[in-house]
Design a protein around this motif. Structure first.
Motif, PDB file in Angstrom:
ATOM      1  N   LEU A 181       0.893  -1.112  -0.069  1.00  0.00           N
ATOM      2  CA  LEU A 181       0.005   0.064  -0.086  1.00  0.00           C
ATOM      3  C   LEU A 181       0.922   1.428  -0.053  1.00  0.00           C
ATOM      4  O   LEU A 181       0.501   2.342  -0.896  1.00  0.00           O
ATOM      5  CB  LEU A 181      -0.944   0.002   1.199  1.00  0.00           C
ATOM      6  N   ARG A 250     -10.382  -6.821   1.085  1.00  0.00           N
ATOM      7  CA  ARG A 250      -9.516  -6.015   2.153  1.00  0.00           C
ATOM      8  C   ARG A 250      -8.618  -6.797   2.935  1.00  0.00           C
ATOM      9  O   ARG A 250      -9.225  -8.232   3.426  1.00  0.00           O
ATOM     10  CB  ARG A 250     -10.817  -5.402   3.050  1.00  0.00           C
ATOM     11  N   TYR A 256      -4.390  -0.661   6.580  1.00  0.00           N
ATOM     12  CA  TYR A 256      -5.242   0.705   6.026  1.00  0.00           C
ATOM     13  C   TYR A 256      -5.005   1.816   7.059  1.00  0.00           C
ATOM     14  O   TYR A 256      -5.282   2.961   6.746  1.00  0.00           O
ATOM     15  CB  TYR A 256      -6.629   0.533   5.637  1.00  0.00           C
TER      16      TYR A 256
END
Length: 279
Positions: A181, A250, A256
């Motif tokens: 990410l 996810r 996140y």
């Protein structure tokens, strides 16, 4: 996306398991495949077999023990200087929970072994090769993660106080997704895309058999789920995603959290600086 026959693809952990499956399939397309391994004899044998089966003479090898950050650093530096381009980096090499998951192991740098090999080596190699990947843009990073993920306890990230091999493995795989990410945010579509995948559940590999687990999926299952991230044009536009086989999902929620990723970057940079003497 360039034709596969014009691409250079680096696969870590390419002598067996998923890495070898991907190598065989990509070699057959005419791509230049760089096979990484840590055992010289096994690497040479795998190289001979791949070339013989594919007829592709543009298969290269690199030798490095990813449990030593000095070796990771040397590998990245060598490839960055040697390769004119790098289209895809597949971070596949890794170690499982271990035959005895109650025994804590460390790398030669004194880092918990799963974190060191599965994540920290990936972090440092990818960072070292990022300028080369950027010059080769559009390029891709594919991180072989796992559906087995567990949040990192930053009060004891290397599990010195309470150790469990399965937790160590799951933390290391979540860390790979957190890196994915970060990379996606830094570079983005048009430069370097980064995605992570859980290729299959308990593939028929030495790692799974070491755990005493009966395989559920074949190497072909995992390989065919992973290949599109490397070869399909649509992945020029897909970035910062986690795939559970062929479905986007996810990951663990910690992936996140910007602050958790910042803590992980800080820890990673400190461990690497300590191992390499600040250089």
């Amino acid at each position: 996306m360039r034709p596969l026959s014009e691409q250079t693809i680096l696969i870590t952990g390419a002598t067996a398991g998923l890495g070898r499956y991907l190598t065989d399939r990509l070699a057959a397309t005419g791509a230049t495949v760089i096979m990484h391994g840590r055992d010289a004899q096994r690497l040479a044998q795998a190289h001979r077999e791949v070339v013989a089966a594919s007829g592709n003479e543009r298969i290269e090898t690199v030798l490095a023990d990813l449990a030593a950050l000095s070796a990771v650093d040397a590998l990245g530096t060598e490839l960055a200087a040697r390769l004119p381009r790098l289209d895809v980096l597949v971070n596949n090499a890794g170690v499982g929970a271990g035959a005895d998951s109650s025994v804590r192991q460390e790398s030669s740098d004194g880092v918990e072994l799963r974190f060191a090999v599965n994540y920290l080596a990936t972090y440092h190699l990818t960072r070292t090769l990022s300028p080369l990947l950027a010059r080769s843009a559009p390029s891709r990073i594919v991180n072989i993660a796992s559906a087995g993920q567990q949040a990192i306890d930053f009060d004891d990230p290397l599990l010195t106080q309470s150790y469990d091999g399965a937790r160590a493995y799951r933390q290391s795989k979540l860390a790979m997704i957190m890196l994915t990410l970060d990379l996606a945010e830094e570079f983005g579509v048009g430069q370097i895309t980064a995605n992570a995948i859980h290729p299959a559940t308990f593939m028929d590999t030495a790692m799974v058999r070491e755990w005493g687990i009966t395989p559920v999926n074949t190497l072909a299952d995992g390989g065919e789920a992973t290949l599109p991230l490397i070869t399909e044009e649509r992945f020029d536009e897909i970035n910062g995603c986690y795939f559970n086989t062929t479905e986007q999902e996810r990951a663990n929620s910690q992936a996140y959290e910007p602050e958790a990723r910042r803590c992980l970057r800080k820890l990673s940079d400190e461990l690497i600086a300590d191992a390499l003497g600040g250089n």
